[in-house]
Write a protein that holds these residues in place. Structure first.
Motif, PDB file in Angstrom:
ATOM      1  N   VAL A  46      66.100  49.757  -3.139  1.00 32.20           N
ATOM      2  CA  VAL A  46      66.497  48.480  -2.526  1.00 32.20           C
ATOM      3  C   VAL A  46      65.682  48.212  -1.261  1.00 32.20           C
ATOM      4  CG1 VAL A  46      68.852  48.559  -3.427  1.00 32.20           C
ATOM      5  CG2 VAL A  46      68.335  49.629  -1.206  1.00 32.20           C
ATOM      6  N   VAL A  99      67.924  54.387   0.763  1.00 29.39           N
ATOM      7  CA  VAL A  99      67.641  55.050   2.045  1.00 29.39           C
ATOM      8  C   VAL A  99      66.553  54.260   2.771  1.00 29.39           C
ATOM      9  CG1 VAL A  99      68.315  57.321   1.144  1.00 29.39           C
ATOM     10  CG2 VAL A  99      65.928  56.552   0.920  1.00 29.39           C
ATOM     11  N   PRO A 100      66.293  54.551   4.035  1.00 32.31           N
ATOM     12  CA  PRO A 100      65.201  53.851   4.729  1.00 32.31           C
ATOM     13  C   PRO A 100      63.870  54.064   3.998  1.00 32.31           C
ATOM     14  CG  PRO A 100      66.587  55.031   6.307  1.00 32.31           C
ATOM     15  CD  PRO A 100      67.039  55.454   4.937  1.00 32.31           C
ATOM     16  N   ILE A 126      73.867  48.806   2.056  1.00 33.39           N
ATOM     17  CA  ILE A 126      73.449  48.296   0.752  1.00 33.39           C
ATOM     18  C   ILE A 126      74.106  49.072  -0.387  1.00 33.39           C
ATOM     19  CG2 ILE A 126      71.473  47.841  -0.754  1.00 33.39           C
ATOM     20  CD1 ILE A 126      71.554  45.989   1.679  1.00 33.39           C
ATOM     21  N   VAL A 178      60.314  49.637   8.159  1.00 32.00           N
ATOM     22  CA  VAL A 178      59.785  48.396   7.590  1.00 32.00           C
ATOM     23  C   VAL A 178      58.432  48.074   8.208  1.00 32.00           C
ATOM     24  CG1 VAL A 178      60.087  45.875   7.541  1.00 32.00           C
ATOM     25  CG2 VAL A 178      62.004  47.380   6.917  1.00 32.00           C
ATOM     26  N   VAL A 232      62.938  61.619  -1.079  1.00 30.27           N
ATOM     27  CA  VAL A 232      64.142  61.586  -1.906  1.00 30.27           C
ATOM     28  C   VAL A 232      63.759  61.540  -3.389  1.00 30.27           C
ATOM     29  CG1 VAL A 232      66.114  60.157  -2.578  1.00 30.27           C
ATOM     30  CG2 VAL A 232      65.701  60.626  -0.162  1.00 30.27           C
TER      31      VAL A 232
HETATM   32  N1  LIG Z   1      70.410  46.223   6.007  1.00 30.26           N
HETATM   33  C1  LIG Z   1      69.767  45.234   5.449  1.00 30.26           C
HETATM   34  O1  LIG Z   1      69.855  44.098   5.950  1.00 30.26           O
HETATM   35  C2  LIG Z   1      68.936  45.477   4.215  1.00 30.26           C
HETATM   36  C3  LIG Z   1      68.698  44.411   3.330  1.00 30.26           C
HETATM   37  C4  LIG Z   1      67.945  44.649   2.183  1.00 30.26           C
HETATM   38  C5  LIG Z   1      67.404  45.900   1.943  1.00 30.26           C
HETATM   39  N2  LIG Z   1      67.631  46.916   2.839  1.00 30.26           N
HETATM   40  C6  LIG Z   1      67.035  48.228   2.555  1.00 30.26           C
HETATM   41  O2  LIG Z   1      68.082  49.062   2.095  1.00 30.26           O
HETATM   42  C7  LIG Z   1      67.817  50.412   2.456  1.00 30.26           C
HETATM   43  C8  LIG Z   1      69.078  50.991   3.090  1.00 30.26           C
HETATM   44  O3  LIG Z   1      69.484  50.153   4.137  1.00 30.26           O
HETATM   45  P1  LIG Z   1      70.977  50.133   4.661  1.00 30.26           P
HETATM   46  O4  LIG Z   1      71.093  48.904   5.497  1.00 30.26           O
HETATM   47  O5  LIG Z   1      71.923  50.348   3.551  1.00 30.26           O
HETATM   48  O6  LIG Z   1      70.928  51.394   5.630  1.00 30.26           O
HETATM   49  P2  LIG Z   1      72.096  52.225   6.350  1.00 30.26           P
HETATM   50  O7  LIG Z   1      73.383  51.482   6.303  1.00 30.26           O
HETATM   51  O8  LIG Z   1      71.555  52.659   7.644  1.00 30.26           O
HETATM   52  O9  LIG Z   1      72.210  53.515   5.401  1.00 30.26           O
HETATM   53  C9  LIG Z   1      71.096  54.344   5.165  1.00 30.26           C
HETATM   54  C10 LIG Z   1      71.482  55.534   4.307  1.00 30.26           C
HETATM   55  O10 LIG Z   1      70.302  56.312   4.119  1.00 30.26           O
HETATM   56  C11 LIG Z   1      70.527  57.661   4.522  1.00 30.26           C
HETATM   57  N3  LIG Z   1      69.334  58.186   5.185  1.00 30.26           N
HETATM   58  C12 LIG Z   1      68.806  57.791   6.356  1.00 30.26           C
HETATM   59  N4  LIG Z   1      67.692  58.478   6.638  1.00 30.26           N
HETATM   60  C13 LIG Z   1      67.516  59.355   5.633  1.00 30.26           C
HETATM   61  C14 LIG Z   1      66.545  60.344   5.350  1.00 30.26           C
HETATM   62  N5  LIG Z   1      65.504  60.556   6.185  1.00 30.26           N
HETATM   63  N6  LIG Z   1      66.688  61.046   4.205  1.00 30.26           N
HETATM   64  C15 LIG Z   1      67.718  60.824   3.370  1.00 30.26           C
HETATM   65  N7  LIG Z   1      68.656  59.894   3.575  1.00 30.26           N
HETATM   66  C16 LIG Z   1      68.556  59.174   4.693  1.00 30.26           C
HETATM   67  C17 LIG Z   1      71.684  57.579   5.482  1.00 30.26           C
HETATM   68  O11 LIG Z   1      72.367  58.824   5.411  1.00 30.26           O
HETATM   69  P3  LIG Z   1      73.305  59.318   6.615  1.00 30.26           P
HETATM   70  O12 LIG Z   1      74.398  58.291   6.731  1.00 30.26           O
HETATM   71  O13 LIG Z   1      73.810  60.608   6.071  1.00 30.26           O
HETATM   72  O14 LIG Z   1      72.451  59.419   7.820  1.00 30.26           O
HETATM   73  C18 LIG Z   1      72.523  56.437   4.944  1.00 30.26           C
HETATM   74  O15 LIG Z   1      73.416  56.889   3.960  1.00 30.26           O
HETATM   75  C19 LIG Z   1      66.594  50.397   3.376  1.00 30.26           C
HETATM   76  O16 LIG Z   1      65.466  50.821   2.648  1.00 30.26           O
HETATM   77  C20 LIG Z   1      66.443  48.942   3.743  1.00 30.26           C
HETATM   78  O17 LIG Z   1      65.079  48.603   3.910  1.00 30.26           O
HETATM   79  C21 LIG Z   1      68.412  46.722   3.939  1.00 30.26           C
END
Ligand SMILES: NC(=O)c1ccc[n+]([C@@H]2O[C@H](COP(=O)([O-])OP(=O)(O)OC[C@H]3O[C@@H](n4cnc5c(N)ncnc54)[C@H](OP(=O)(O)O)[C@@H]3O)[C@@H](O)[C@H]2O)c1
Ligand SMILES: NC(=O)c1ccc[n+]([C@@H]2O[C@H](COP(=O)([O-])OP(=O)(O)OC[C@H]3O[C@@H](n4cnc5c(N)ncnc54)[C@H](OP(=O)(O)O)[C@@H]3O)[C@@H](O)[C@H]2O)c1
Lengths: 304, 304
Positions: B98, B73-74, B16, B239, B81
């Motif tokens: 997000v 982030v999740p 995202i 989630v 954070v």
């Molecule tokens: N994917 C979807 O379909 C989607 C759609 C809409 C909204 N979202 C929401 O968007 C957010 C991010 O999703 P994404 O798909 O972009 O995830 P992602 O690609 O897995 O990236 C997550 C990011 O968060 C960091 N992170 C993970 N755990 C952490 C922690 N405990 N403390 C600090 N940083 C942490 C990770 O850092 P590292 O890389 O350094 O581990 C990574 O940079 C979530 O809240 C999700 O609910 C996702």
């Protein structure tokens, strides 16, 4: 590609039969493809778009003198249609079908067929949520599996020719026994369809979320379910009624697992959820590696 | 497109955040985009591919002097954070997120933020099953919805700017309250994901059907489920743990309806099945008409 049959007759002129006719022509696999559908409307459409070489007004006429007759109607109609064409089959002809369930079709069709006619059930693992005579396209079976269900008595020559036809239409052909087929398909297709239908039904029911919200905000997940749940009601009713046992077995296991995951959500057992979700990822990788899907993002899907 | 913010900081650099950075640049919506991720590896990758204008080694550094800070982030990491960056926020800055769940995020984030900082939660309804810093692309939000969750006290100017940002990234912006958001998403996304995970888990478990059969013969239906069930385990665990109530409510209804359909299969009630499947078809039509999906056949999907 060389000719496999002189005349192929397709009974039922929907998505699957239409795609077969187009794929047979593409590769020149038969000298003539005849077709029949029960409604005058479908026959007229098929004539208009030139779906087969000849559209007949009775199943008997289409099947007469055919080397291969393929039943392309809903599962529940297979028995009656077999009964209708049986007296008109050429000795030595092969009868096959494309039904999504195999055990029930074998039981419904086999008793009607005369001695000297070869019966070899088949199921192409290819489809879309569209139906009717205009839904077919020649590429439907390309790189898809077609499962054949021969038994110990099946004539090897007849089997080889049916295999050649499906290969010529682009499919990868494999053999499977009827019972195992029905279980595998219950897992990979029938149970998922019932689940998708159910989830879409729930969304439609929900008073606190309006229909327009369900539609507007349908993200990946639900959007895919709605596509699955747009499949033909007659076809799927027949699938479930005719693959009862295997479908109910898989749904029983599904409910058990769903309850375990629901409990994990309720009790906040994040580790169980995380481990479960990690395990299911591996299967996806297998499917992509096997070439059964692509890894391309499909948000909103590619327009054609 | 005119500039909306001077500096935007993205905390977390996955699918995202990466897509946001690329979409912000595409339209020139900010003078500078800073980014931070917790692992050195992700930061290194982000630097290597030039994902943001500047990748910082601490969240504080990324957030310092930013006009907008977006938590990407999740869900479970949002609170910690927010606590970490709070002391470094510029007065008058906007904090957004997000996350796919809104009530729990509001409860986790809001208490940490100082007076004079605007908090406006957001959720773009766009995603793929891929994650990490290389997963993003500028078009992810094009023609997708982004739901904003302002409350009665939200600063109108800050809200207007955040709206302009999301519009500039291609999204259609709408407002919704947190509780309703969580229910709508439970229906259209969260419950379907859990169901898909479950069905793929069942397939993986089944002794009488081998994994390789599940993979080889996965037709439409199951194949779509595996894509959904390939989504990031951390994201989805969070989630479900954070949208417990609404997800469990929807799953409860789902199970009820599934039992009714199972009973119809068992008793051979074809009319009930047929009517149910006919009803769910209409919803699909609505989604296609609303432009949320296309009607193209996707057997095997289009390769890019
Ligand atoms: N994917 C979807 O379909 C989607 C759609 C809409 C909204 N979202 C929401 O968007 C957010 C991010 O999703 P994404 O798909 O972009 O995830 P992602 O690609 O897995 O990236 C997550 C990011 O968060 C960091 N992170 C993970 N755990 C952490 C922690 N405990 N403390 C600090 N940083 C942490 C990770 O850092 P590292 O890389 O350094 O581990 C990574 O940079 C979530 O809240 C999700 O609910 C996702
Ligand atoms: N669609 C898929 O994804 C898929 C995949 C693999 C296998 N199959 C199997 O292929 C078969 C045909 O499916 P399809 O998708 O091609 O269906 P379809 O597009 O709905 O066409 C069905 C055809 O069968 C005829 N028909 C319907 N009910 C009949 C009855 N009671 N008696 C005689 N004819 C009847 C219809 O005639 P009218 O047009 O005159 O009504 C129509 O020509 C089914 O057994 C299905 O299980 C389907």
């Amino acid at each position: 590609m060389s000719r496999v049959y002189d005349r192929v007759a397709l009974i039922g002129l929907g998505l699957i039969a239409g795609s077969m006719s187009l794929a047979i022509r593409r590769a020149g696999l038969a000298a003539e493809v005849t077709g029949y559908a029960r409604s005058a409307e479908t026959r007229a459409t098929a004539r208009e778009i030139g779906l087969c070489d000849r559209i007949c007004d009775t199943a008997a006429e289409a099947a007469a003198d055919a080397d291969l007759v393929v039943l392309c109607v809903p599962i529940g109609a297979m028995g009656p249609v077999a009964e209708e064409i049986a007296p008109h089959l050429k000795p030595g002809a092969t009868v096959s079908d494309v039904g999504s369930v195999k055990k029930a079709v074998v039981e419904a069709v086999a008793p009607h067929l005369p001695q000297g006619v070869h019966f070899i059930p088949a199921h192409p693992l290819a489809g879309t949520e569209h139906s009717g005579p205009r839904a077919g396209f020649a590429e439907l079976f390309d790189n898809r599996f077609c499962l054949l269900v021969p038994d110990a008595d099946t004539d090897t020559d007849a089997l080889e020719r049916l295999r050649a036809l499906w290969r010529g239409m682009g499919a990868t052909v494999e053999d499977m026994d009827a019972e195992h087929h029905d279980l595998v398909l219950a897992v990979t297709s029938h149970a998922p369809h019932l689940i998708a239908y159910t989830m879409v039904g729930v969304a439609d029911d929900l008073r606190r979320v309006t229909d327009s919200e369900v539609i507007r905000y349908s993200a990946a997940g639900f959007r895919d379910f709605t596509r699955i749940a747009a499949s033909d009601p007659t076809m799927w009713r027949d699938v479930f009624l005719n693959n009862k046992e295997a479908t109910l077995e898989i749904l029983g296991r599904f409910t058990e697992e769903l309850f375990a995951l629901q409990r994990a959500i309720r009790t906040g057992d994040g580790d169980l959820l995380f481990d479960y979700f990690t395990r299911t990822r591996a299967i996806r990788r297998g499917i992509i590696e096997a070439g059964q899907d692509t890894d391309a993002p499909d948000f909103g899907r590619v327009k054609r």
